[in-house]
Design a protein around this motif. Structure first.
Motif, PDB file in Angstrom:
ATOM      1  N   ARG A 154       4.786   1.740  -8.704  1.00  0.00           N
ATOM      2  CA  ARG A 154       4.681   0.880  -7.512  1.00  0.00           C
ATOM      3  C   ARG A 154       4.554   1.721  -6.243  1.00  0.00           C
ATOM      4  N   ARG A 155       5.333   2.751  -6.156  1.00  0.00           N
ATOM      5  CA  ARG A 155       5.270   3.626  -4.988  1.00  0.00           C
ATOM      6  C   ARG A 155       3.943   4.395  -4.954  1.00  0.00           C
ATOM      7  N   LEU A 156       3.490   4.849  -6.112  1.00  0.00           N
ATOM      8  CA  LEU A 156       2.205   5.539  -6.168  1.00  0.00           C
ATOM      9  C   LEU A 156       1.064   4.618  -5.750  1.00  0.00           C
ATOM     10  N   ALA A 157       1.138   3.357  -6.136  1.00  0.00           N
ATOM     11  CA  ALA A 157       0.098   2.395  -5.746  1.00  0.00           C
ATOM     12  C   ALA A 157       0.079   2.196  -4.228  1.00  0.00           C
ATOM     13  N   GLN A 158       1.246   2.174  -3.608  1.00  0.00           N
ATOM     14  CA  GLN A 158       1.303   2.049  -2.149  1.00  0.00           C
ATOM     15  C   GLN A 158       0.680   3.261  -1.474  1.00  0.00           C
ATOM     16  N   PHE A 174       1.252  14.397  -1.240  1.00  0.00           N
ATOM     17  CA  PHE A 174       2.522  13.797  -1.637  1.00  0.00           C
ATOM     18  C   PHE A 174       2.340  12.951  -2.897  1.00  0.00           C
ATOM     19  N   ARG A 175       1.278  12.170  -2.940  1.00  0.00           N
ATOM     20  CA  ARG A 175       1.014  11.349  -4.117  1.00  0.00           C
ATOM     21  C   ARG A 175       0.842  12.222  -5.360  1.00  0.00           C
ATOM     22  N   GLN A 186       6.169  12.116 -12.516  1.00  0.00           N
ATOM     23  CA  GLN A 186       6.250  10.775 -13.084  1.00  0.00           C
ATOM     24  C   GLN A 186       7.041  10.726 -14.393  1.00  0.00           C
ATOM     25  N   PRO A 187       6.901  11.725 -15.275  1.00  0.00           N
ATOM     26  CA  PRO A 187       7.725  11.672 -16.495  1.00  0.00           C
ATOM     27  C   PRO A 187       9.228  11.652 -16.214  1.00  0.00           C
ATOM     28  N   CYS A 188       9.640  12.189 -15.073  1.00  0.00           N
ATOM     29  CA  CYS A 188      11.068  12.178 -14.719  1.00  0.00           C
ATOM     30  C   CYS A 188      11.518  10.799 -14.237  1.00  0.00           C
ATOM     31  N   TYR A 189      10.599  10.022 -13.709  1.00  0.00           N
ATOM     32  CA  TYR A 189      10.957   8.737 -13.111  1.00  0.00           C
ATOM     33  C   TYR A 189      10.558   7.544 -13.959  1.00  0.00           C
ATOM     34  N   LYS A 224      -1.600   5.203  -2.775  1.00  0.00           N
ATOM     35  CA  LYS A 224      -3.040   5.154  -3.038  1.00  0.00           C
ATOM     36  C   LYS A 224      -3.723   4.207  -2.060  1.00  0.00           C
ATOM     37  N   GLU A 225      -3.125   3.057  -1.817  1.00  0.00           N
ATOM     38  CA  GLU A 225      -3.717   2.112  -0.862  1.00  0.00           C
ATOM     39  C   GLU A 225      -3.710   2.685   0.554  1.00  0.00           C
ATOM     40  N   LEU A 226      -2.643   3.371   0.910  1.00  0.00           N
ATOM     41  CA  LEU A 226      -2.587   4.031   2.213  1.00  0.00           C
ATOM     42  C   LEU A 226      -3.708   5.062   2.323  1.00  0.00           C
ATOM     43  N   GLN A 227      -3.873   5.831   1.285  1.00  0.00           N
ATOM     44  CA  GLN A 227      -4.932   6.838   1.240  1.00  0.00           C
ATOM     45  C   GLN A 227      -6.308   6.182   1.354  1.00  0.00           C
ATOM     46  N   ASP A 228      -6.494   5.035   0.704  1.00  0.00           N
ATOM     47  CA  ASP A 228      -7.769   4.315   0.778  1.00  0.00           C
ATOM     48  C   ASP A 228      -8.068   3.845   2.202  1.00  0.00           C
ATOM     49  N   HIS A 229      -7.052   3.342   2.895  1.00  0.00           N
ATOM     50  CA  HIS A 229      -7.245   2.924   4.296  1.00  0.00           C
ATOM     51  C   HIS A 229      -7.683   4.113   5.145  1.00  0.00           C
ATOM     52  N   LEU A 230      -7.001   5.222   4.965  1.00  0.00           N
ATOM     53  CA  LEU A 230      -7.332   6.419   5.738  1.00  0.00           C
ATOM     54  C   LEU A 230      -8.710   6.962   5.360  1.00  0.00           C
TER      55      LEU A 230
END
Length: 155
Positions: A75-79, A58-59, A66-69, A81-87
């Motif tokens: 900020r959402r991508l960072a969240q 999903f990330r 990203q060029p569209c947004y 990434k952190e979720l992925q790091d925990h997992l």
């Protein structure tokens, strides 16, 4: 937990922004549904690993758009990434446990101590994942925060 991902329909004549608007909110809904199952059921390392792969996909899909947004998506991508790091931290413990089983190069007593420490660390990291999920993703209106953004703001 491993389910075949259904392809979401793309608008062949549509722009990247139109496709982002049509597809990404549904991918966010899917991610939230699976994440809620991960924290509400008996969490298994294998299930968490599969969820980590879903988060990663999903990330990466969001990064493509990203060029569209623009920078607000960061900020959402960072969240994610952190979720992925925990997992990933949980998966690291489980992978090391498997290596200990496959390579019994240490004395039995040492292996037992290492296994016990790794299992405790895995549980601690699993709880950290659950806490992060609950605090960051499973808050009231958080799914709507994601889907509304993904629907309204691609350009």
């Amino acid at each position: 937990m491993r389910q075949a991902r259904k392809s979401l329909p793309w608008i062949e004549e549509g722009s990247a922004a139109e496709n982002a608007r049509a597809v990404l909110p549904r991918l966010a809904e899917r991610l939230f549904a699976v994440g809620r199952k991960m924290v509400s059921a008996d969490v298994t390392p294998k299930g968490l690993h599969q969820f980590r792969l879903e988060v990663k996909r999903f990330r990466y899909e969001l990064e493509l758009f990203q060029p569209c947004y623009g920078p607000a998506l960061l900020r959402r991508l960072a969240q994610l990434k952190e979720l992925q790091d925990h997992l990933g931290a949980v998966n690291d413990c489980e992978t090391t446990l498997q290596l200990l089983r496959l390579r019994p190069y240490r004395k039995l007593a040492e292996r037992r101590v290492l296994r016990k420490q790794l299992k405790a660390l895995s549980q601690t990291r699993t709880q950290a994942f659950i806490s992060y999920w609950n605090e960051t993703f499973d808050q009231p209106d958080r799914l709507r925060w994601w889907t509304t953004y993904l629907e309204r703001y691609p350009r």
